[in-house]
Design a protein around this motif. Structure first.
Motif, PDB file in Angstrom:
ATOM      1  N   THR A 118      -1.871  29.086 -28.171  1.00  0.00           N
ATOM      2  CA  THR A 118      -0.680  28.380 -28.669  1.00  0.00           C
ATOM      3  C   THR A 118      -0.157  29.123 -29.888  1.00  0.00           C
ATOM      4  N   VAL A 119       1.142  29.301 -29.942  1.00  0.00           N
ATOM      5  CA  VAL A 119       1.728  29.988 -31.097  1.00  0.00           C
ATOM      6  C   VAL A 119       2.944  29.210 -31.605  1.00  0.00           C
ATOM      7  N   TYR A 120       2.998  29.042 -32.916  1.00  0.00           N
ATOM      8  CA  TYR A 120       4.168  28.490 -33.595  1.00  0.00           C
ATOM      9  C   TYR A 120       4.870  29.663 -34.259  1.00  0.00           C
ATOM     10  N   LEU A 121       6.138  29.882 -33.877  1.00  0.00           N
ATOM     11  CA  LEU A 121       6.818  31.090 -34.333  1.00  0.00           C
ATOM     12  C   LEU A 121       8.249  30.790 -34.748  1.00  0.00           C
ATOM     13  N   ASP A 122       8.785  31.710 -35.530  1.00  0.00           N
ATOM     14  CA  ASP A 122      10.187  31.681 -35.943  1.00  0.00           C
ATOM     15  C   ASP A 122      10.771  33.026 -35.526  1.00  0.00           C
ATOM     16  N   TYR A 123      11.877  32.993 -34.802  1.00  0.00           N
ATOM     17  CA  TYR A 123      12.432  34.249 -34.288  1.00  0.00           C
ATOM     18  C   TYR A 123      12.980  35.156 -35.388  1.00  0.00           C
ATOM     19  N   GLN A 124      13.124  34.649 -36.613  1.00  0.00           N
ATOM     20  CA  GLN A 124      13.543  35.477 -37.738  1.00  0.00           C
ATOM     21  C   GLN A 124      12.334  36.053 -38.491  1.00  0.00           C
ATOM     22  N   CYS A 125      11.135  35.569 -38.192  1.00  0.00           N
ATOM     23  CA  CYS A 125       9.931  35.920 -38.942  1.00  0.00           C
ATOM     24  C   CYS A 125       9.439  37.338 -38.622  1.00  0.00           C
ATOM     25  N   PRO A 126       9.376  38.240 -39.629  1.00  0.00           N
ATOM     26  CA  PRO A 126       8.922  39.606 -39.370  1.00  0.00           C
ATOM     27  C   PRO A 126       7.446  39.679 -38.988  1.00  0.00           C
ATOM     28  N   TYR A 127       6.616  38.739 -39.472  1.00  0.00           N
ATOM     29  CA  TYR A 127       5.197  38.741 -39.116  1.00  0.00           C
ATOM     30  C   TYR A 127       5.012  38.301 -37.667  1.00  0.00           C
ATOM     31  N   CYS A 128       5.881  37.397 -37.221  1.00  0.00           N
ATOM     32  CA  CYS A 128       5.869  37.024 -35.797  1.00  0.00           C
ATOM     33  C   CYS A 128       6.219  38.240 -34.936  1.00  0.00           C
ATOM     34  N   ASP A 129       7.164  39.017 -35.418  1.00  0.00           N
ATOM     35  CA  ASP A 129       7.551  40.236 -34.699  1.00  0.00           C
ATOM     36  C   ASP A 129       6.367  41.196 -34.609  1.00  0.00           C
ATOM     37  N   GLN A 130       5.593  41.304 -35.704  1.00  0.00           N
ATOM     38  CA  GLN A 130       4.416  42.177 -35.683  1.00  0.00           C
ATOM     39  C   GLN A 130       3.411  41.703 -34.626  1.00  0.00           C
ATOM     40  N   PHE A 131       3.175  40.401 -34.595  1.00  0.00           N
ATOM     41  CA  PHE A 131       2.235  39.858 -33.614  1.00  0.00           C
ATOM     42  C   PHE A 131       2.756  40.080 -32.202  1.00  0.00           C
ATOM     43  N   GLU A 132       4.053  39.825 -32.005  1.00  0.00           N
ATOM     44  CA  GLU A 132       4.659  40.006 -30.686  1.00  0.00           C
ATOM     45  C   GLU A 132       4.585  41.461 -30.242  1.00  0.00           C
ATOM     46  N   THR A 133       4.943  42.368 -31.127  1.00  0.00           N
ATOM     47  CA  THR A 133       4.944  43.794 -30.778  1.00  0.00           C
ATOM     48  C   THR A 133       3.549  44.263 -30.396  1.00  0.00           C
ATOM     49  N   ALA A 134       2.532  43.793 -31.120  1.00  0.00           N
ATOM     50  CA  ALA A 134       1.162  44.233 -30.860  1.00  0.00           C
ATOM     51  C   ALA A 134       0.565  43.596 -29.612  1.00  0.00           C
ATOM     52  N   ASN A 135       0.932  42.334 -29.326  1.00  0.00           N
ATOM     53  CA  ASN A 135       0.185  41.575 -28.323  1.00  0.00           C
ATOM     54  C   ASN A 135       0.966  41.139 -27.094  1.00  0.00           C
ATOM     55  N   ALA A 136       2.279  41.330 -27.073  1.00  0.00           N
ATOM     56  CA  ALA A 136       3.079  40.816 -25.961  1.00  0.00           C
ATOM     57  C   ALA A 136       2.625  41.362 -24.615  1.00  0.00           C
ATOM     58  N   SER A 137       2.332  42.638 -24.567  1.00  0.00           N
ATOM     59  CA  SER A 137       1.975  43.262 -23.289  1.00  0.00           C
ATOM     60  C   SER A 137       0.671  42.707 -22.737  1.00  0.00           C
ATOM     61  N   GLN A 138      -0.357  42.586 -23.611  1.00  0.00           N
ATOM     62  CA  GLN A 138      -1.632  42.098 -23.090  1.00  0.00           C
ATOM     63  C   GLN A 138      -1.581  40.598 -22.782  1.00  0.00           C
ATOM     64  N   ILE A 139      -0.795  39.827 -23.550  1.00  0.00           N
ATOM     65  CA  ILE A 139      -0.653  38.406 -23.217  1.00  0.00           C
ATOM     66  C   ILE A 139       0.021  38.246 -21.861  1.00  0.00           C
ATOM     67  N   LYS A 140       1.045  39.049 -21.605  1.00  0.00           N
ATOM     68  CA  LYS A 140       1.715  38.993 -20.305  1.00  0.00           C
ATOM     69  C   LYS A 140       0.745  39.338 -19.179  1.00  0.00           C
ATOM     70  N   THR A 141      -0.092  40.358 -19.388  1.00  0.00           N
ATOM     71  CA  THR A 141      -1.063  40.758 -18.374  1.00  0.00           C
ATOM     72  C   THR A 141      -2.073  39.643 -18.128  1.00  0.00           C
ATOM     73  N   TRP A 142      -2.553  39.028 -19.200  1.00  0.00           N
ATOM     74  CA  TRP A 142      -3.491  37.906 -19.055  1.00  0.00           C
ATOM     75  C   TRP A 142      -2.853  36.765 -18.269  1.00  0.00           C
ATOM     76  N   LEU A 143      -1.573  36.489 -18.560  1.00  0.00           N
ATOM     77  CA  LEU A 143      -0.875  35.437 -17.827  1.00  0.00           C
ATOM     78  C   LEU A 143      -0.778  35.780 -16.335  1.00  0.00           C
ATOM     79  N   GLN A 144      -0.399  36.995 -16.037  1.00  0.00           N
ATOM     80  CA  GLN A 144      -0.235  37.400 -14.639  1.00  0.00           C
ATOM     81  C   GLN A 144      -1.551  37.313 -13.868  1.00  0.00           C
ATOM     82  N   LYS A 145      -2.665  37.472 -14.562  1.00  0.00           N
ATOM     83  CA  LYS A 145      -3.979  37.372 -13.929  1.00  0.00           C
ATOM     84  C   LYS A 145      -4.484  35.932 -13.872  1.00  0.00           C
ATOM     85  N   GLY A 146      -3.716  35.021 -14.475  1.00  0.00           N
ATOM     86  CA  GLY A 146      -4.150  33.624 -14.495  1.00  0.00           C
ATOM     87  C   GLY A 146      -5.297  33.369 -15.447  1.00  0.00           C
ATOM     88  N   ALA A 147      -5.490  34.267 -16.417  1.00  0.00           N
ATOM     89  CA  ALA A 147      -6.627  34.153 -17.326  1.00  0.00           C
ATOM     90  C   ALA A 147      -6.327  33.270 -18.540  1.00  0.00           C
TER      91      ALA A 147
END
Length: 290
Positions: A118-147
């Motif tokens: 679960t993530v609480y985020l603000d689309y203007q937040c630069p730290y949210c952007d850092q988390f998204e940039t680092a983790n978006a790809s692997q979170i998407k992969t985990w989702l696609q695998k149903g993990a």
């Protein structure tokens, strides 16, 4: 007999006449002054009443119940799940929060066999952007695998960083519009928001640019356009943000959001690096086995 000639009023009569005219003038002036005083006081009273009416309307509007929330965000967030067979990512459908209603927390007891992020985020937040940039790809992969499941709560705490354009609130509203009308594209929209995040201290993105990003992420319809331009879920954004900043976060021991991103994995707060994907991956793996 011819009457004597009329020589007009004598001196005494003229003096009395002048005094009478002066008296009448003084009385007229006094009456005018009284009228002006009454009008002035009436004007002040009317002005004060008008101000009181305006203040009352502001107070009433500020305490009136929030309007209905978007569909598919009954928890104030949207829950995304994946299908390991098809690799499709979709949103869990839920009813909208009714006007003046309260959210219903996701029942995590039904989320078996997955790690629940679960993530609480603000689309203007630069730290949210850092988390998204680092983790978006692997979170998407985990989702696609149903993990994993991934529950995203957009909130608005950084309106003061966009030169009065309220970009934080407008982008959260736009995300709510997508949840309501095109929920399965929510993850792609979130990725697009961060890929095009305006710098703090700028005027943010216009509604036209926001709509362009949504369209590029696959979320495009006349309903979404109207929803973004009319800021349909403005009151819900305000209410959900207030709840996140003041209430205990469901399915966790976290008292409230104190900054963004707030990331919770299986009820545990992630406090590691926002830019290290391996650190986050290790945390997710540890919660899966604990």
């Amino acid at each position: 007999m011819t009457p004597p000639p009329d020589n007009g009023p004598n001196k005494r009569d003229r003096r009395e006449e002048a005094r009478e005219k002066a008296r009448l003038a003084r009385e007229a002036a006094a009456r005018k002054k009284r009228r002006n005083t009454v009008f002035a006081r009436s004007g002040i009273i009317v002005g004060v009443l008008a101000i009181l009416v305006i203040v009352a309307l502001v107070i009433i509007s500020s305490v009136k119940p929030a309007g209905p929330g978007p569909a598919n965000m009954a928890s104030d967030g949207i829950l995304l799940k994946g299908d390991a067979t098809t690799s499709q990512i979709s949103a869990v459908k839920t009813a909208a929060i009714k006007s003046g209603g309260t959210p219903t927390a996701t029942d995590d007891k039904k989320l078996t066999g997955t790690v629940n992020i679960t993530v609480y985020l603000d689309y203007q937040c630069p730290y949210c952007d850092q988390f998204e940039t680092a983790n978006a790809s692997q979170i998407k992969t985990w989702l696609q695998k149903g993990a994993v499941t991934y529950e995203i709560h957009p909130i608005s705490i950084l309106d003061g960083s966009s030169l009065g354009t309220r970009y934080s609130s407008r982008s959260a509203n736009a995300a709510a519009c997508v949840a309501n009308y095109d929920p399965n594209d929510f993850l792609a929209v979130t990725t697009a928001f961060y890929a095009n995040q305006p710098a703090e201290g700028t005027s943010g993105l216009t509604n036209a640019k926001i709509l362009s990003l949504l369209k590029g992420a696959g979320a495009s319809s006349s309903d979404i356009t109207s929803c973004v331009n009319n800021e349909t879920f403005k009151s819900w954004v305000t209410a959900s943000t207030k709840r996140a900043l003041s209430d205990k976060l469901p399915n966790s021991s976290v008292a409230k959001v104190t900054g963004t991103p707030t990331v919770i994995v299986n009820g545990k707060l992630y406090s590691g690096s926002l830019t290290d994907a391996s650190a986050f991956s290790s945390f997710v793996a540890s919660t899966a086995t604990s």
